[in-house]
Design a protein around this motif. Structure first.
Motif, PDB file in Angstrom:
ATOM      1  N   LEU A  37      -1.695   9.435  19.070  1.00 38.68           N
ATOM      2  CA  LEU A  37      -2.683   8.455  19.746  1.00 38.68           C
ATOM      3  C   LEU A  37      -2.959   9.864  20.497  1.00 38.68           C
ATOM      4  O   LEU A  37      -4.039   9.880  21.462  1.00 38.68           O
ATOM      5  CB  LEU A  37      -2.175   7.838  19.685  1.00 38.68           C
ATOM      6  CG  LEU A  37      -2.842   6.290  18.743  1.00 38.68           C
ATOM      7  CD1 LEU A  37      -2.122   4.873  19.460  1.00 38.68           C
ATOM      8  CD2 LEU A  37      -4.398   6.328  19.026  1.00 38.68           C
ATOM      9  N   LEU A  38      -1.862   9.861  21.932  1.00 34.20           N
ATOM     10  CA  LEU A  38      -1.949  10.861  22.927  1.00 34.20           C
ATOM     11  C   LEU A  38      -2.356  12.158  23.369  1.00 34.20           C
ATOM     12  O   LEU A  38      -2.997  12.848  23.621  1.00 34.20           O
ATOM     13  CB  LEU A  38      -0.119  10.758  23.631  1.00 34.20           C
ATOM     14  CG  LEU A  38       0.444   9.588  24.201  1.00 34.20           C
ATOM     15  CD1 LEU A  38       1.646   9.662  24.338  1.00 34.20           C
ATOM     16  CD2 LEU A  38      -0.715   9.337  25.581  1.00 34.20           C
ATOM     17  N   ARG A  39      -2.416  13.255  21.203  1.00 32.95           N
ATOM     18  CA  ARG A  39      -2.469  14.218  21.597  1.00 32.95           C
ATOM     19  C   ARG A  39      -4.024  14.651  21.213  1.00 32.95           C
ATOM     20  O   ARG A  39      -4.880  14.996  21.392  1.00 32.95           O
ATOM     21  CB  ARG A  39      -1.957  14.576  20.115  1.00 32.95           C
ATOM     22  CG  ARG A  39      -2.497  16.069  19.716  1.00 32.95           C
ATOM     23  CD  ARG A  39      -1.308  16.668  18.888  1.00 32.95           C
ATOM     24  NE  ARG A  39       0.095  17.119  19.596  1.00 32.95           N
ATOM     25  CZ  ARG A  39       0.796  16.653  19.390  1.00 32.95           C
ATOM     26  NH1 ARG A  39       1.545  15.544  18.249  1.00 32.95           N
ATOM     27  NH2 ARG A  39       2.423  17.066  20.525  1.00 32.95           N
ATOM     28  N   ALA A  64      -9.901   7.110  11.995  1.00 31.69           N
ATOM     29  CA  ALA A  64     -10.008   6.031  11.115  1.00 31.69           C
ATOM     30  C   ALA A  64      -8.521   6.169  10.652  1.00 31.69           C
ATOM     31  O   ALA A  64      -8.755   4.945  10.205  1.00 31.69           O
ATOM     32  CB  ALA A  64     -11.292   6.699  10.377  1.00 31.69           C
ATOM     33  N   ALA A  65      -8.243   7.372  10.294  1.00 28.50           N
ATOM     34  CA  ALA A  65      -6.281   7.053   9.603  1.00 28.50           C
ATOM     35  C   ALA A  65      -5.210   6.399  10.259  1.00 28.50           C
ATOM     36  O   ALA A  65      -4.010   6.407   9.695  1.00 28.50           O
ATOM     37  CB  ALA A  65      -5.736   8.604   9.158  1.00 28.50           C
ATOM     38  N   ALA A  71      -5.694   0.570  21.091  1.00 28.54           N
ATOM     39  CA  ALA A  71      -6.053   2.067  21.678  1.00 28.54           C
ATOM     40  C   ALA A  71      -6.940   2.521  20.620  1.00 28.54           C
ATOM     41  O   ALA A  71      -8.264   3.137  20.774  1.00 28.54           O
ATOM     42  CB  ALA A  71      -4.880   2.545  21.555  1.00 28.54           C
ATOM     43  N   ALA A  72      -6.180   1.593  18.740  1.00 31.88           N
ATOM     44  CA  ALA A  72      -8.030   2.560  17.769  1.00 31.88           C
ATOM     45  C   ALA A  72      -8.835   2.325  17.631  1.00 31.88           C
ATOM     46  O   ALA A  72      -9.783   2.849  17.497  1.00 31.88           O
ATOM     47  CB  ALA A  72      -6.765   2.798  16.195  1.00 31.88           C
ATOM     48  N   HIS A  73      -8.651   0.878  18.151  1.00 31.74           N
ATOM     49  CA  HIS A  73     -10.492   0.209  17.867  1.00 31.74           C
ATOM     50  C   HIS A  73     -11.020   1.164  19.091  1.00 31.74           C
ATOM     51  O   HIS A  73     -12.505   0.948  18.962  1.00 31.74           O
ATOM     52  CB  HIS A  73     -10.410  -0.743  18.277  1.00 31.74           C
ATOM     53  CG  HIS A  73     -11.488  -1.386  18.688  1.00 31.74           C
ATOM     54  ND1 HIS A  73     -12.671  -2.158  17.422  1.00 31.74           N
ATOM     55  CD2 HIS A  73     -12.625  -1.581  19.737  1.00 31.74           C
ATOM     56  CE1 HIS A  73     -13.289  -2.392  17.984  1.00 31.74           C
ATOM     57  NE2 HIS A  73     -13.567  -2.911  19.420  1.00 31.74           N
ATOM     58  N   GLU A  74     -10.836   1.186  20.530  1.00 32.45           N
ATOM     59  CA  GLU A  74     -11.996   2.026  21.428  1.00 32.45           C
ATOM     60  C   GLU A  74     -11.819   3.501  20.994  1.00 32.45           C
ATOM     61  O   GLU A  74     -12.880   4.403  21.281  1.00 32.45           O
ATOM     62  CB  GLU A  74     -10.241   2.083  22.848  1.00 32.45           C
ATOM     63  CG  GLU A  74     -10.130   0.455  23.754  1.00 32.45           C
ATOM     64  CD  GLU A  74     -11.936   0.527  23.799  1.00 32.45           C
ATOM     65  OE1 GLU A  74     -12.650   1.046  24.308  1.00 32.45           O
ATOM     66  OE2 GLU A  74     -11.373  -0.405  24.312  1.00 32.45           O
ATOM     67  N   SER A 191      -9.323   3.567  27.895  1.00 34.61           N
ATOM     68  CA  SER A 191      -8.974   2.075  27.984  1.00 34.61           C
ATOM     69  C   SER A 191      -8.294   2.475  26.839  1.00 34.61           C
ATOM     70  O   SER A 191      -7.309   1.423  26.553  1.00 34.61           O
ATOM     71  CB  SER A 191     -10.375   1.155  27.557  1.00 34.61           C
ATOM     72  OG  SER A 191     -11.613   1.010  28.289  1.00 34.61           O
ATOM     73  N   ALA A 192      -8.221   2.863  25.964  1.00 35.95           N
ATOM     74  CA  ALA A 192      -7.623   3.581  25.064  1.00 35.95           C
ATOM     75  C   ALA A 192      -5.761   3.456  25.547  1.00 35.95           C
ATOM     76  O   ALA A 192      -5.070   3.321  25.334  1.00 35.95           O
ATOM     77  CB  ALA A 192      -7.782   4.333  24.218  1.00 35.95           C
ATOM     78  N   LEU A 193      -5.857   4.798  26.397  1.00 37.93           N
ATOM     79  CA  LEU A 193      -4.848   4.818  26.760  1.00 37.93           C
ATOM     80  C   LEU A 193      -4.310   3.635  28.451  1.00 37.93           C
ATOM     81  O   LEU A 193      -2.721   3.574  28.051  1.00 37.93           O
ATOM     82  CB  LEU A 193      -5.316   6.112  28.707  1.00 37.93           C
ATOM     83  CG  LEU A 193      -4.074   6.964  28.409  1.00 37.93           C
ATOM     84  CD1 LEU A 193      -2.930   7.387  27.969  1.00 37.93           C
ATOM     85  CD2 LEU A 193      -4.555   8.266  29.550  1.00 37.93           C
TER      86      LEU A 193
END
Length: 270
Positions: A37-39, A64-65, A71-74, A191-193
């Motif tokens: 996620l961070l990368r 998508a994976a 966070a994934a939603h954002e 927002s994800a972060l």
């Protein structure tokens, strides 16, 4: 028996807040997902040059994976926009959003220290943190540039690696607010972060409100060797711009986080 000290409730409140904000240990799989996620956030907050734009199908698939999370939603919401834009439009939007507006600059120490001597020291301290962890940024970007800070967090892990993000949480919150107010889809990335960091306290929210109203400190001295000589928009002349206002244009520097084997590399702005 003497009554309990009047400070006990305050101590209890402090400990409860600390427990809520304390980092919960994660499994190896969770740590791997968090690093990914961070990368991805590091890549997507970089300048969208031709190479990065060409890798959009791979980035869409990677997002998508991701396991289901806030966070994934954002990130998914951001990719819905990012994948549809023409490359030239992406580049213009990035420059207008991050290079020409002080309030949404990606140089994090600016929000904490403004143009003061303390900022120069903060930059040096951050660079030393990277070197102590065995990470060489190649000096392409200032050490407080968000894509660089995110890449370090992905490489070094939730403790040492994410400490700079936690330290600059209030600046990140202000950037998110500015992006949302201007209608930029990049607000999804901030927002994800922020979902990965400890929740904001009342003190955090009050500090962000003051920063939005007053701007950071303004003592334009002592920034060498990382100061205005580099020509970064967040370090030059001009006031802390109100929403939708523009700082006079300045030459945009190359934007790149260090290359990793499993991610496309961006070489700079054309």
């Amino acid at each position: 028996m003497s009554p309990l000290p009047t400070t006990v409730p305050a101590i209890v409140r402090t400990r409860v807040r600390a427990a809520v904000r304390r980092r919960v240990p994660v499994s190896p799989r969770e740590a791997e997902d968090r690093a990914l996620l961070l990368r991805l956030l590091s890549l997507l907050t970089q300048y969208p040059d031709e190479e990065l734009a060409s890798h959009r199908p791979r980035l869409v698939s990677a997002v998508a994976a991701l396991p289901e999370s806030a966070a994934a939603h954002e990130l998914g919401a951001f990719m819905d926009w990012f994948a549809r834009q023409e490359p030239d439009a992406l580049a213009r939007h990035y420059v207008e959003t991050f290079d020409l507006r002080r309030r949404s600059s990606l140089y994090l120490t600016y929000y904490l220290h403004g143009e003061t001597r303390r900022r120069g020291m903060a930059l040096l301290t951050l660079a030393r943190r990277y070197r102590a962890a065995g990470w060489d940024t190649d000096g392409v970007e200032l050490p407080d540039h968000l894509p660089v800070v995110l890449e370090f967090a992905a490489l070094a892990g939730p403790g040492t690696g994410e400490a700079p993000l936690r330290m600059h949480r209030r600046g990140l919150e202000l950037i998110r607010h500015a992006l949302a107010e201007s209608g930029s889809p990049y607000h999804h990335l901030l927002s994800a972060l922020l979902t990965l960091l400890p929740p904001a306290t009342d003190a955090d929210r009050a500090a962000v409100a003051r920063l939005a109203a007053e701007g950071p400190p303004d003592e334009e001295v002592g920034l060498d060797p990382y100061g205005a000589a580099h020509g970064h928009p967040a370090y030059g002349q001009g006031e802390f711009a109100p929403r939708s206002a523009f700082v006079p244009p300045m030459a945009a520097p190359p934007t790149r986080a260090p290359h990793t084997a499993d991610a496309p590399r961006t070489e700079g702005r054309s």
